[in-house]
Design a protein around this motif. Structure first.
Motif, short mmCIF file in Angstrom:
data_model
loop_
_atom_site.label_atom_id
_atom_site.label_comp_id
_atom_site.label_asym_id
_atom_site.label_seq_id
_atom_site.Cartn_x
_atom_site.Cartn_y
_atom_site.Cartn_z
N TRP A 64 46.34 45.45 39.81
CA TRP A 64 44.96 45.39 40.29
C TRP A 64 44.03 44.95 39.17
O TRP A 64 43.11 44.17 39.39
CB TRP A 64 44.51 46.74 40.84
N ARG A 65 44.28 45.44 37.96
CA ARG A 65 43.45 45.04 36.83
C ARG A 65 43.64 43.55 36.55
O ARG A 65 42.67 42.82 36.37
CB ARG A 65 43.82 45.86 35.59
N ARG A 66 44.88 43.11 36.52
CA ARG A 66 45.18 41.70 36.24
C ARG A 66 44.55 40.78 37.28
O ARG A 66 44.05 39.71 36.96
CB ARG A 66 46.70 41.49 36.20
N ARG A 67 44.53 41.23 38.54
CA ARG A 67 43.99 40.42 39.63
C ARG A 67 42.47 40.54 39.77
O ARG A 67 41.87 39.89 40.61
CB ARG A 67 44.67 40.82 40.93
N GLY A 68 41.84 41.38 38.95
CA GLY A 68 40.40 41.49 38.97
C GLY A 68 39.86 42.48 39.99
O GLY A 68 38.65 42.52 40.24
N LYS A 76 38.48 47.27 37.01
CA LYS A 76 38.10 47.06 35.61
C LYS A 76 38.07 48.39 34.90
O LYS A 76 37.63 49.40 35.46
CB LYS A 76 36.73 46.40 35.52
#
Length: 68
Positions: free
Chosen positions: A25-29, A32
């Motif tokens: 989820w972090r990698r995909r934005g 944060k």
């Protein structure tokens, strides 16, 4: 009210997903960090819940989930 900040492991437990999902989820934005360090990010609990409920972007050729 103070924001509750959780490391990746606890964010995963709180939402019933794997830690790799939180990282994805972090990698995909979709999520944060709200604190911590780049190697040990902390996430706000309400942001983690929002990311779980958010519509997930699909990738080309991604397999559709089978209906149960």
């Amino acid at each position: 009210m103070r924001r509750r900040l959780l490391p990746t492991q606890l964010a995963a437990v709180a939402t019933g997903v794997q830690p790799d999902t939180i990282r994805d989820w972090r990698r995909r934005g979709l999520l944060k960090p709200a604190g911590g360090t780049p190697r040990r990010p902390l996430y706000a609990l309400e942001d983690v819940y929002a990311a779980k409920q958010a519509p997930k972007p699909t990738r080309p050729n991604q397999r559709a989930k089978a209906a149960a």
